[in-house]
Write a protein that holds these residues in place. Structure first.
Motif, short mmCIF file in Angstrom:
data_model
loop_
_atom_site.label_atom_id
_atom_site.label_comp_id
_atom_site.label_asym_id
_atom_site.label_seq_id
_atom_site.Cartn_x
_atom_site.Cartn_y
_atom_site.Cartn_z
N GLU A 367 0.81 -1.22 0.00
CA GLU A 367 0.00 0.00 0.00
C GLU A 367 0.85 1.27 0.00
O GLU A 367 0.40 2.31 -0.49
N ASP A 368 2.07 1.21 0.57
CA ASP A 368 2.88 2.43 0.66
C ASP A 368 3.70 2.68 -0.61
O ASP A 368 4.45 3.65 -0.69
N HIS A 369 3.58 1.82 -1.64
CA HIS A 369 4.33 1.99 -2.87
C HIS A 369 3.57 2.90 -3.85
O HIS A 369 2.36 2.72 -4.07
N ALA A 370 4.27 3.84 -4.42
CA ALA A 370 3.73 4.56 -5.58
C ALA A 370 3.92 3.68 -6.81
O ALA A 370 4.81 2.82 -6.86
N ILE A 371 3.08 3.89 -7.81
CA ILE A 371 3.14 3.09 -9.04
C ILE A 371 3.55 3.99 -10.20
O ILE A 371 2.95 5.05 -10.41
N LEU A 372 4.56 3.56 -10.93
CA LEU A 372 4.97 4.23 -12.15
C LEU A 372 4.55 3.35 -13.31
O LEU A 372 5.07 2.24 -13.49
N GLU A 373 3.57 3.81 -14.10
CA GLU A 373 3.10 3.02 -15.24
C GLU A 373 3.76 3.52 -16.52
O GLU A 373 3.59 4.68 -16.92
N THR A 391 -1.15 6.21 -5.35
CA THR A 391 -0.45 7.28 -6.06
C THR A 391 0.13 6.68 -7.33
O THR A 391 0.91 5.72 -7.28
N VAL A 392 -0.25 7.25 -8.49
CA VAL A 392 0.15 6.67 -9.77
C VAL A 392 0.69 7.78 -10.66
O VAL A 392 0.08 8.85 -10.78
N ARG A 393 1.84 7.52 -11.25
CA ARG A 393 2.37 8.41 -12.29
C ARG A 393 2.40 7.63 -13.59
O ARG A 393 3.09 6.62 -13.72
N GLY A 394 1.61 8.07 -14.55
CA GLY A 394 1.57 7.42 -15.85
C GLY A 394 2.37 8.21 -16.86
O GLY A 394 2.29 9.44 -16.89
N MET A 400 -0.85 12.65 -27.74
CA MET A 400 -2.29 12.56 -27.86
C MET A 400 -2.87 11.69 -26.75
O MET A 400 -3.93 11.99 -26.18
N CYS A 401 -2.19 10.59 -26.43
CA CYS A 401 -2.67 9.73 -25.34
C CYS A 401 -2.58 10.45 -24.00
O CYS A 401 -3.50 10.36 -23.17
N VAL A 402 -1.48 11.16 -23.76
CA VAL A 402 -1.33 11.88 -22.50
C VAL A 402 -2.40 12.97 -22.39
O VAL A 402 -3.01 13.16 -21.32
N PRO A 412 -8.66 18.26 -8.89
CA PRO A 412 -7.36 18.65 -8.34
C PRO A 412 -6.88 17.76 -7.21
O PRO A 412 -5.70 17.72 -6.91
N GLY A 413 -7.77 17.00 -6.56
CA GLY A 413 -7.34 16.17 -5.44
C GLY A 413 -6.83 14.80 -5.85
O GLY A 413 -6.43 14.00 -4.99
N THR A 414 -6.81 14.51 -7.14
CA THR A 414 -6.39 13.18 -7.58
C THR A 414 -4.92 12.93 -7.31
O THR A 414 -4.10 13.85 -7.30
N ARG A 415 -4.60 11.67 -7.08
CA ARG A 415 -3.22 11.27 -6.84
C ARG A 415 -2.62 10.63 -8.09
O ARG A 415 -1.65 9.89 -8.02
N VAL A 416 -3.20 10.95 -9.23
CA VAL A 416 -2.74 10.41 -10.51
C VAL A 416 -2.26 11.55 -11.38
O VAL A 416 -2.92 12.59 -11.47
N THR A 417 -1.09 11.38 -12.00
CA THR A 417 -0.56 12.36 -12.94
C THR A 417 -0.14 11.65 -14.22
O THR A 417 0.15 10.45 -14.21
N PHE A 418 -0.11 12.41 -15.31
CA PHE A 418 0.32 11.87 -16.61
C PHE A 418 1.35 12.81 -17.22
O PHE A 418 1.18 14.04 -17.19
N ASP A 419 2.40 12.24 -17.80
CA ASP A 419 3.46 13.02 -18.43
C ASP A 419 3.89 12.35 -19.73
O ASP A 419 3.79 11.12 -19.88
N THR A 420 4.40 13.16 -20.65
CA THR A 420 4.96 12.65 -21.89
C THR A 420 6.43 12.33 -21.67
O THR A 420 7.22 13.22 -21.32
#
Length: 544
Positions: A367-373, A391-394, A400-402, A412-420
């Motif tokens: 549970e304490d691990h962040a996920i990098l997809e 917590t997920v970083r995609g 276009m997908c990002v 704004p409260g989401t723990r998910v982010t997306f980057d190219t």
């Protein structure tokens, strides 16, 4: 199926095309005399494709019973176009040289349907010179050309300030105006700039091009790096992709002028510098000192004759040399962009349902691990895991997908982010690893089928990244295509498990778990779902 009624016969003696028939497989047409003419194909009055007439035989069973004494030709539908040509529509073949054309009403599939020849934003689509679905200046709104050339001029001036007077227009941006009318080619889709580097060694040319990329980003441009000698700036208008500008590096080495991506010719600086001038849509623009020489190298000696069916046929020795010097950071990116751009409006699912792979990852991740997809695609798995409190970083290398993934974030409260992030670019991978490691959080790295979207150097970058992030005891979890019979993933992107273990072992990783299973799968340009063998694997850092 029965053939549609043919077009009315063109009277003998006029030349050109006499009749045309539209079949499920392609176009059968009758010519008065053989030729090597370029032919535009118009669907419901709009040009969507061009081809070069050939002597290809009409396939068995497609020979029209109404054919007369002319010579029959056959041209298959482009694969990227055929699935969209469903219903009743008007097809017209128009020789580019002005000869007589012919037309027919085609009925393919459901007669009540109409072809879908627009992207998700409603922009008309054509088959471009690379055999892909794209866009043209002719179909854009009238103000787009001004926006395109305005941005090209901004970039041109920035390059001049950095490089000196060594910048000029190239490609289609030079070709159309050089044909004496000063106009851009209506079937082109971008603006092209090139420069002659003052450096000679390819490593120095690459270093300079990286400096140019950083300079353009600092000025706020949306820069995509296609290779160490090619950057591309993209621009939106009204929230919709609008146009782009290419910048290509060139240099002189041992009496040869190398101009990425298509020129390797004997030349001295006097053929290129100082720049001359051509007027492009009324704007004075720089050209090579001998523009005809550049155009001959790019498009051949017949460059003065318009040919919308033109396609680059580059010598393998030249492309191999450019790849060895400058790499290719753009491989297959457009396939993944098209997953978004060429989808029908409203096809995205209403809810984010996690895949079976995402559920499998969730059950095995502390549970304490962040996920990098890696290769997060449209973001459904990342958002679904985020909804479970993770917590997920995609990251994905398709802009276009990002963009589509970010548009569906809940707030704004989401723990998910997306980057190219481009996994083919080792600099980007090292930056990503450093950013994640600096958080102090243990990470689990995941990738659903991402290893089958990469070549060997891309997989090496992924395993390098895992080696950086698993030092705190995390794991990397991937599913990998292990079905040798699946034809849509090329062999160099389909390593067997033994090869993967060798590749990941270089970066201090070991296999902890491998689980084979059957799963449904689709792939870009292969939308029909198939059940294939996949293997889910877990990697960990080797104990010291």
């Amino acid at each position: 199926m029965a053939h549609p009624e043919p077009s009315a016969l063109v009277p003998d003696g006029t030349g050109g095309i006499r009749q045309v028939w539209a079949t499920e497989q392609g176009l059968v047409f009758e010519v008065s005399a053989p030729g090597e003419r370029s032919i535009d194909v118009r669907v419901d009055g709009r040009r969507v494709w061009s081809f070069q007439e050939s002597a290809t035989e009409v396939p068995p069973g497609l020979r029209p019973p109404a054919a007369r004494n002319g010579q029959l030709r056959f041209e298959p539908w482009p694969v990227v176009l055929r699935s969209r040509l469903v219903g009743t529509f008007h097809v017209e073949l128009c020789p580019v040289d002005g000869g007589a054309g012919a037309s027919v009403v085609a009925v393919l599939g459901d007669p009540a349907a109409r072809p879908v020849l627009a992207d998700v934003h409603g922009r008309p689509l054509v088959v471009n010179k690379w055999g892909r679905l794209g866009h043209t200046i002719a179909d854009a709104d009238p103000d787009m050309v001004g926006r395109l050339l305005g941005h090209m001029d901004e970039i041109r001036d920035l390059l001049r300030a950095h490089l000196g007077d060594r910048v000029f227009v190239t490609g289609g941006t030079l070709l159309g105006p050089a044909r004496a009318d000063g106009r851009l080619i209506p079937y082109d889709d971008d603006a092209d700039l090139a420069y002659l580097s003052s450096w000679q060694h390819p490593a120095d040319v690459a270093r300079e091009n990286f400096e140019i990329g950083r300079l353009l980003r600092e000025r706020g441009y949306d820069v995509i790096r296609l290779s160490a000698a090619h950057v591309q700036m993209h621009f939106d208008h009204g929230g919709v992709p609008d146009h782009y500008v290419d910048v290509f590096a060139g240099f002189l080495l041992d009496g040869i002028w190398y101009q990425y991506f298509a020129i390797g010719a004997e030349a001295g600086p006097e053929r290129l510098l100082p720049p001359g001038t051509v007027h492009v849509e009324g704007r004075p623009e720089p050209t090579p000192q001998d523009p005809g020489f550049m155009l001959t190298q790019l498009f051949g000696p017949g460059w003065r004759v318009p040919d919308p069916a033109f396609g680059f046929d580059l010598p393998p020795a030249l492309t191999d040399r450019f790849f060895g010097w400058f790499g290719d950071d753009h491989a297959d990116r457009e396939d993944w962009d098209d997953v978004v751009l060429l989808s029908a409006p409203g096809t995205a699912p209403a809810d984010d349902v996690p895949s079976a792979f995402a559920d499998w990852v969730d059950r095995r991740t502390p549970e304490d691990h962040a996920i990098l997809e890696l290769g997060s695609g449209l973001g459904a798995d990342a958002r679904a895991l985020g909804a479970r409190g993770r917590t997920v970083r995609g990251v994905d290398f398709s802009r276009m997908c990002v963009r589509a993934s970010r548009a569906r974030l809940s707030g704004p409260g989401t723990r998910v982010t997306f980057d190219t992030v481009n996994l083919l670019d080792v600099r980007a991978v090292l930056r990503l690893g450093a950013e994640c490691a600096a958080t102090g959080t243990p990470w689990t790295v995941v990738g659903r089928r991402v290893l089958n979207a990469l070549d060997g150097r891309g997989r090496d970058n992924v395993f390098r990244l895992c080696g950086m992030l698993l030092r705190r005891g995390g794991a990397a979890r991937f599913d990998v295509l292990t079905d040798a019979a699946y034809p849509h993933v090329p062999a160099h992107q389909r390593p067997d498990l033994d090869q993967l273990w060798r590749e990941c072992g270089v970066h201090g990783l070991v296999l902890e778990e491998a689980e084979r299973r059957l799963e449904p799968m689709t792939w870009p340009r292969a939308p029909e779902e198939q059940v294939v063998e996949m293997t889910r694997v877990t990697l960990r850092r080797r104990p010291r």
